[in-house]
Design a protein around this motif. Structure first.
Motif, PDB file in Angstrom:
ATOM      1  N   GLY A  28       0.830  -1.204   0.000  1.00 42.82           N
ATOM      2  CA  GLY A  28       0.000   0.000   0.000  1.00 42.82           C
ATOM      3  C   GLY A  28       0.860   1.248   0.000  1.00 42.82           C
ATOM      4  N   GLU A  29       1.884   1.230   0.821  1.00 42.22           N
ATOM      5  CA  GLU A  29       2.783   2.386   0.931  1.00 42.22           C
ATOM      6  C   GLU A  29       3.460   2.652  -0.421  1.00 42.22           C
ATOM      7  OE1 GLU A  29       3.168   3.561   4.324  1.00 42.22           O
ATOM      8  OE2 GLU A  29       4.182   5.335   3.523  1.00 42.22           O
ATOM      9  N   ILE A  30       3.908   1.579  -1.079  1.00 37.46           N
ATOM     10  CA  ILE A  30       4.597   1.747  -2.359  1.00 37.46           C
ATOM     11  C   ILE A  30       3.641   2.292  -3.416  1.00 37.46           C
ATOM     12  CG2 ILE A  30       5.720   0.512  -4.251  1.00 37.46           C
ATOM     13  CD1 ILE A  30       6.911  -1.346  -2.053  1.00 37.46           C
ATOM     14  N   LYS A  31       2.428   1.738  -3.416  1.00 37.40           N
ATOM     15  CA  LYS A  31       1.436   2.233  -4.377  1.00 37.40           C
ATOM     16  C   LYS A  31       1.166   3.720  -4.156  1.00 37.40           C
ATOM     17  CE  LYS A  31      -2.501   0.216  -6.175  1.00 37.40           C
ATOM     18  NZ  LYS A  31      -3.562  -0.742  -5.936  1.00 37.40           N
ATOM     19  N   ARG A  32       1.066   4.110  -2.897  1.00 41.61           N
ATOM     20  CA  ARG A  32       0.787   5.516  -2.602  1.00 41.61           C
ATOM     21  C   ARG A  32       1.957   6.420  -2.966  1.00 41.61           C
ATOM     22  NH1 ARG A  32      -1.208   3.262   1.970  1.00 41.61           N
ATOM     23  NH2 ARG A  32       0.212   4.329   3.361  1.00 41.61           N
ATOM     24  N   LEU A  33       3.180   5.906  -2.818  1.00 39.38           N
ATOM     25  CA  LEU A  33       4.332   6.708  -3.245  1.00 39.38           C
ATOM     26  C   LEU A  33       4.212   7.056  -4.719  1.00 39.38           C
ATOM     27  CD1 LEU A  33       7.504   5.197  -1.537  1.00 39.38           C
ATOM     28  CD2 LEU A  33       6.190   7.214  -0.918  1.00 39.38           C
ATOM     29  N   GLN A  34       3.691   6.098  -5.498  1.00 36.77           N
ATOM     30  CA  GLN A  34       3.479   6.379  -6.922  1.00 36.77           C
ATOM     31  C   GLN A  34       2.369   7.401  -7.101  1.00 36.77           C
ATOM     32  OE1 GLN A  34       2.396   2.630  -8.585  1.00 36.77           O
ATOM     33  NE2 GLN A  34       4.465   1.779  -8.458  1.00 36.77           N
ATOM     34  N   ARG A  35       1.209   7.113  -6.492  1.00 35.14           N
ATOM     35  CA  ARG A  35       0.028   7.930  -6.725  1.00 35.14           C
ATOM     36  C   ARG A  35       0.186   9.355  -6.228  1.00 35.14           C
ATOM     37  NH1 ARG A  35      -4.473   5.028  -7.787  1.00 35.14           N
ATOM     38  NH2 ARG A  35      -3.803   3.304  -9.110  1.00 35.14           N
ATOM     39  N   TYR A  36       0.917   9.535  -5.168  1.00 29.68           N
ATOM     40  CA  TYR A  36       1.061  10.877  -4.621  1.00 29.68           C
ATOM     41  C   TYR A  36       2.280  11.576  -5.214  1.00 29.68           C
ATOM     42  CZ  TYR A  36      -2.577   9.787  -1.247  1.00 29.68           C
ATOM     43  OH  TYR A  36      -3.775   9.462  -0.668  1.00 29.68           O
ATOM     44  N   ASN A  37       2.821  10.961  -6.274  1.00 25.44           N
ATOM     45  CA  ASN A  37       3.952  11.546  -7.012  1.00 25.44           C
ATOM     46  C   ASN A  37       5.213  11.720  -6.180  1.00 25.44           C
ATOM     47  OD1 ASN A  37       2.596  11.730  -9.452  1.00 25.44           O
ATOM     48  ND2 ASN A  37       1.620  13.647  -8.838  1.00 25.44           N
ATOM     49  N   ILE A  38       5.306  10.987  -5.093  1.00 25.30           N
ATOM     50  CA  ILE A  38       6.518  11.099  -4.276  1.00 25.30           C
ATOM     51  C   ILE A  38       7.647  10.330  -4.956  1.00 25.30           C
ATOM     52  CG2 ILE A  38       7.515  10.647  -2.009  1.00 25.30           C
ATOM     53  CD1 ILE A  38       4.614  10.792  -0.925  1.00 25.30           C
ATOM     54  N   MET A  39       7.281   9.218  -5.581  1.00 21.13           N
ATOM     55  CA  MET A  39       8.235   8.428  -6.354  1.00 21.13           C
ATOM     56  C   MET A  39       8.861   9.314  -7.436  1.00 21.13           C
ATOM     57  SD  MET A  39       8.519   5.007  -5.986  1.00 21.13           S
ATOM     58  CE  MET A  39       7.398   3.701  -6.468  1.00 21.13           C
ATOM     59  N   THR A  40       7.991   9.984  -8.178  1.00 20.94           N
ATOM     60  CA  THR A  40       8.467  10.871  -9.252  1.00 20.94           C
ATOM     61  C   THR A  40       9.427  11.911  -8.679  1.00 20.94           C
ATOM     62  OG1 THR A  40       6.196  10.689 -10.015  1.00 20.94           O
ATOM     63  CG2 THR A  40       7.642  12.157 -11.245  1.00 20.94           C
ATOM     64  N   ALA A  41       9.033  12.489  -7.552  1.00 19.42           N
ATOM     65  CA  ALA A  41       9.868  13.529  -6.960  1.00 19.42           C
ATOM     66  C   ALA A  41      11.247  12.978  -6.631  1.00 19.42           C
ATOM     67  CB  ALA A  41       9.199  14.081  -5.709  1.00 19.42           C
ATOM     68  N   SER A  42      11.310  11.733  -6.102  1.00 17.92           N
ATOM     69  CA  SER A  42      12.630  11.256  -5.712  1.00 17.92           C
ATOM     70  C   SER A  42      13.463  10.855  -6.938  1.00 17.92           C
ATOM     71  CB  SER A  42      12.554  10.145  -4.665  1.00 17.92           C
ATOM     72  OG  SER A  42      11.952   9.025  -5.197  1.00 17.92           O
ATOM     73  N   VAL A  43      12.786  10.459  -8.024  1.00 19.42           N
ATOM     74  CA  VAL A  43      13.529  10.211  -9.266  1.00 19.42           C
ATOM     75  C   VAL A  43      14.094  11.533  -9.802  1.00 19.42           C
ATOM     76  CG1 VAL A  43      13.335   9.500 -11.676  1.00 19.42           C
ATOM     77  CG2 VAL A  43      12.288   8.120  -9.891  1.00 19.42           C
ATOM     78  N   VAL A  44      13.279  12.589  -9.721  1.00 16.49           N
ATOM     79  CA  VAL A  44      13.746  13.906 -10.173  1.00 16.49           C
ATOM     80  C   VAL A  44      14.977  14.329  -9.381  1.00 16.49           C
ATOM     81  CG1 VAL A  44      13.177  16.369 -10.216  1.00 16.49           C
ATOM     82  CG2 VAL A  44      11.522  14.694 -11.037  1.00 16.49           C
ATOM     83  N   VAL A  45      14.933  14.092  -8.077  1.00 15.85           N
ATOM     84  CA  VAL A  45      16.087  14.441  -7.250  1.00 15.85           C
ATOM     85  C   VAL A  45      17.315  13.631  -7.680  1.00 15.85           C
ATOM     86  CG1 VAL A  45      17.034  14.380  -4.910  1.00 15.85           C
ATOM     87  CG2 VAL A  45      14.714  15.205  -5.294  1.00 15.85           C
TER      88      VAL A  45
END
Ligand SMILES: Nc1ncnc2c1ncn2[C@@H]1O[C@H](COP(=O)(O)OP(=O)(O)OP(=O)(O)O)[C@@H](O)[C@H]1O
Ligand SMILES: [Mg+2]
Lengths: 288, 241
Positions: free
Chosen positions: B10-27
């Motif tokens: 659930g946590e991993i899915k939410r990291l995607q949906r809340y664009n936190i994953m994207t943010a950390s890739v950008v970093v």
């Protein structure tokens, strides 16, 4: 099911107790209503009973065992519906439900419930695109997705349109009829009339009265006839009102005189509603 | 499925949906940009520095962001009345944070190995990142507990940066040179972090490595106990509507 004995509670940062010694019990298979004006402590009482707030004084027994003795297993048995939005807003309704469902041993048929509440077709929408009423209906589905033995509902119908409110109330009654126990807090007297087997009126952090809605009406109720009338030659002067006890109306000369001599505009028999009782109990006690 | 796993997915899915994953890739891309602009081909010196900044500050932020999202939308309330153990809940966020730090490390290391020269042991770096990120995810919880909102968390993180992260870094690369400062900085968790990361280059003295491992290892256990204990209080605060 629950015995609550002389419970008091103070929020850590407050100076005064919010709950000032409440005692009541909830029987298995009943819908128990917690009523009272805004800010009186209904939600606080619920939060204590669902173990969100600890550090209360007094005793609460669930199935004969003190609530403090239960660990997270307690949540396998209960369902909690909050008065505020509580979902992952960027996940769809279905994803929300599936996530929470997997945390429980018992899993209800949520599809059927969503269908009944009219949100099944929207199940693949993100919750932040849901309307207020849709979120509330989803709230209910989430609260019962583990087939709980006890259901805590905080203002479950506020914000619903009449037909959805009806469906929800029917579902709550069915839940009770299958043996479920419900603690319902509300200030909507309609809900109380339709749903509650017993109610407790909270006033100023305490319980002023506990009884069945029927008994409350008998005890506090009176039947009246209200007459709106005017003089026959009144023209457009404002009408007048009079009120008569229904019980003695057949012997009330004043009433008959009015009937004979005045122009009657409207006439209603009126029963005391729970609304009146609510105002009477909560208002009177407050100023006492 | 055990609840820990449900939470994790659930946590991993939410990291995607809340664009936190994207943010950390950008970093991570940002760090690659820094490496790209570095003129020296051998980046053994600068590489740990980037990883240092990432696995401390990003770890704190990630924990804070997810908790504040949950607080704001009210899903934290719901999580609190499910059979989830608070231990599982907290560990989960730490695990996900560490995983995110590892992903950044892998991306950066691949870039460095392919386009630049780097003379560091990957396993050494991996071990260091796990410990540093774990420790700072726990720091993230504590800072979140003490912050009313996300802005307050940012300010608290700034404080952490100015008191610990930046002085440690400046001293390590010899911009600050002072014996007393060096002594005092051994008290800072960031000192242990930077020592451990540079240790992957193979030139660190053994006693320093032992110091760093002990500090972050024991520190993480102690912090976790504090984080666990204070969670209840934080939760009560949060349940006020
Ligand atoms: N987290 C909190 N910290 C301090 N005080 C609180 C907190 N939550 C509620 N209160 C106070 O406790 C009292 C009771 O609040 P509660 O939410 O239980 O009322 P309620 O009966 O549910 O009202 P409503 O009908 O408006 O929902 C209020 O005076 C409120 O200000
Ligand atoms: Mg309330």
């Amino acid at each position: 099911m629950f015995q609550v004995k002389d419970v008091t509670y103070r929020y850590p940062k407050n100076r005064e107790d919010t709950i000032k010694g409440i005692t009541f019990d909830i029987r298995q298979g009943e819908i128990f209503g917690l009523l009272g004006p805004s800010g009186v402590g209904k939600s606080t009482t619920q939060k204590i009973m669902v173990k969100l707030l600890s550090g209360y004084q007094g005793e609460i027994y669930y199935r004969g065992k003190e609530l403090k003795g239960y660990d997270k297993e307690y949540y396998q048995e209960i369902g909690v519906g909050f008065e505020v939005p509580v979902h992952f807003s960027k996940l769809t309704a279905e994803e929300n439900i599936n996530f929470f469902r997997k945390l429980y041993r018992n899993q209800a048929n949520t599809d059927a419930m969503m269908k009944r509440l009219g949100i099944f077709d929207a199940r693949n929408k993100k919750v932040d695109q849901f309307s207020k009423g849709m979120k509330i209906r989803l709230n209910f589905v989430r609260a019962v997705l583990n087939n709980p033995a006890v259901l805590f509902l905080d203002e479950p119908t506020i914000g619903l349109d009449p037909s959805n409110a009806r469906i929800l109330k029917t579902m709550i009654k069915e839940y009770r009829d299958y043996g479920g126990t419900v603690l319902l807090s509300t200030h909507l007297m309609n809900d109380v009339d339709e749903l509650c087997d017993r109610v407790a009126f909270m006033v100023d952090g305490q319980i002023a009265e506990i009884d069945t809605p029927q008994n409350l009406k008998l005890k506090h109720g009176e039947k009246k006839v209200e007459v709106e009338y005017n003089e026959h030659d009144a023209g457009d002067r404002p009408s007048k009102r009079a009120s008569f006890e229904l019980e003695t109306i057949n012997r009330n000369e004043e009433f008959f005189k009015l009937m004979r001599t005045k122009k009657i505009i409207t006439m209603h028999s009126k029963e005391t509603t729970l609304d009146d009782i609510f105002i009477k109990i909560t208002g009177v006690e407050k100023h006492a | 499925m055990p609840n820990f796993l449900v939470l994790l997915l659930g946590e991993i899915k939410r990291l995607q949906r809340y664009n936190i994953m994207t943010a950390s890739v950008v970093v991570a891309l940002l760090w690659i940009g820094v490496l790209y602009l570095t003129e020296i081909p051998d980046i053994t010196f600068i590489f740990p520095m980037l990883i240092y900044v990432d696995s401390t500050s990003m770890a704190i932020l990630l924990v804070g962001v997810t908790i504040f999202f949950e607080k704001q939308e009210g899903s934290l309330h719901t999580l609190l009345v499910t059979p989830i153990n608070k231990k599982d809940y907290l560990l989960n966020k730490s695990v996900v944070t560490v995983a995110t730090s590892i992903v950044t490390l892998v991306i950066l290391y691949l870039y460095a190995a392919i386009f630049k020269e780097i003379d560091m042991s990957f396993t050494g770096l991996l071990g260091a990142v796990i410990l540093v990120s774990l420790f700072h995810s726990l720091v993230g919880f504590l800072l979140t507990y003490r912050s009313r909102d996300f802005t307050a968390l940012l300010i608290n993180m700034m404080k952490y940066m100015f008191i610990f992260m930046i002085p440690t870094l400046l001293e390590y690369i010899r911009i600050i040179q002072h014996d007393l400062v060096e002594m005092i900085l051994y008290l800072a968790p960031t000192k242990a972090a930077i020592i451990l990361l540079y240790a992957a280059a193979g030139e660190t003295e053994l006693w320093e490595i032992i110091y760093a491992l002990t500090y972050l290892g024991v520190g993480s256990i102690v912090l976790f106990m504090v984080v666990l204990k204070k969670f209840e209080q934080f939760a009560v605060q949060e349940s006020g509507v």
